[in-house]
Design a protein around this motif. Structure first.
Motif, short mmCIF file in Angstrom:
data_model
loop_
_atom_site.label_atom_id
_atom_site.label_comp_id
_atom_site.label_asym_id
_atom_site.label_seq_id
_atom_site.Cartn_x
_atom_site.Cartn_y
_atom_site.Cartn_z
N LYS A 158 13.30 29.58 6.27
CA LYS A 158 14.30 28.98 7.17
C LYS A 158 14.20 27.46 7.20
CE LYS A 158 14.40 32.83 10.43
NZ LYS A 158 14.04 33.21 11.81
N LEU A 159 12.98 26.95 7.08
CA LEU A 159 12.75 25.51 7.20
C LEU A 159 12.73 24.77 5.87
CD1 LEU A 159 9.94 25.68 9.89
CD2 LEU A 159 12.33 25.09 10.25
N CYS A 160 12.63 25.49 4.77
CA CYS A 160 12.48 24.89 3.45
C CYS A 160 13.78 24.22 3.00
CB CYS A 160 12.06 25.95 2.45
SG CYS A 160 11.78 25.28 0.80
N PRO A 161 13.76 22.91 2.75
CA PRO A 161 14.99 22.21 2.38
C PRO A 161 15.44 22.47 0.94
CG PRO A 161 13.16 20.69 2.34
CD PRO A 161 12.63 22.00 2.86
N THR A 162 14.59 23.05 0.10
CA THR A 162 14.95 23.24 -1.31
C THR A 162 15.30 24.67 -1.68
OG1 THR A 162 12.61 23.42 -1.87
CG2 THR A 162 13.63 21.25 -2.10
N ILE A 163 15.19 25.60 -0.75
CA ILE A 163 15.54 26.98 -1.09
C ILE A 163 17.04 27.07 -1.36
CG2 ILE A 163 15.92 27.94 1.22
CD1 ILE A 163 13.91 30.23 -0.10
N ASN A 164 17.39 27.82 -2.39
CA ASN A 164 18.78 27.96 -2.86
C ASN A 164 19.33 26.67 -3.44
OD1 ASN A 164 19.04 30.73 -2.20
ND2 ASN A 164 19.29 30.15 -0.07
N LYS A 165 18.45 25.76 -3.85
CA LYS A 165 18.86 24.51 -4.48
C LYS A 165 18.23 24.44 -5.87
CE LYS A 165 20.36 21.98 -0.70
NZ LYS A 165 20.76 22.70 0.28
N GLU A 166 18.83 23.60 -6.72
CA GLU A 166 18.28 23.42 -8.06
C GLU A 166 17.05 22.52 -8.00
OE1 GLU A 166 20.70 23.16 -11.86
OE2 GLU A 166 20.15 21.06 -11.50
#
Length: 65
Positions: free
Chosen positions: A20-28
């Motif tokens: 929930k807190l991770c800024p890079t999840i679902n990002k390249e």
């Protein structure tokens, strides 16, 4: 106090809260030269990276984003 609270958190709850807190999840991102989408974290805490060749399980590495 932080350490004692950390020990009482169940692993699955920790992983879900981290996602929930991770800024890079679902990002390249790039991990050790492999480009892909940071898709998920498995129950063992390993990164699931979706690349052109398919999904790869990443245990450790240098991450660029």
């Amino acid at each position: 106090e932080i350490f004692s609270n950390f020990q009482t958190v169940q692993k699955q709850n920790f992983i879900e809260e981290f996602k929930k807190l991770c800024p890079t999840i679902n990002k390249e991102i790039i991990v050790d030269g492999k480009k892909g989408i940071f898709e998920d974290i498995d129950n063992a805490g390993r990164m699931i990276l979706k690349t052109e060749k398919g999904r790869e399980v990443i245990m450790a590495g240098d991450v660029q984003f």
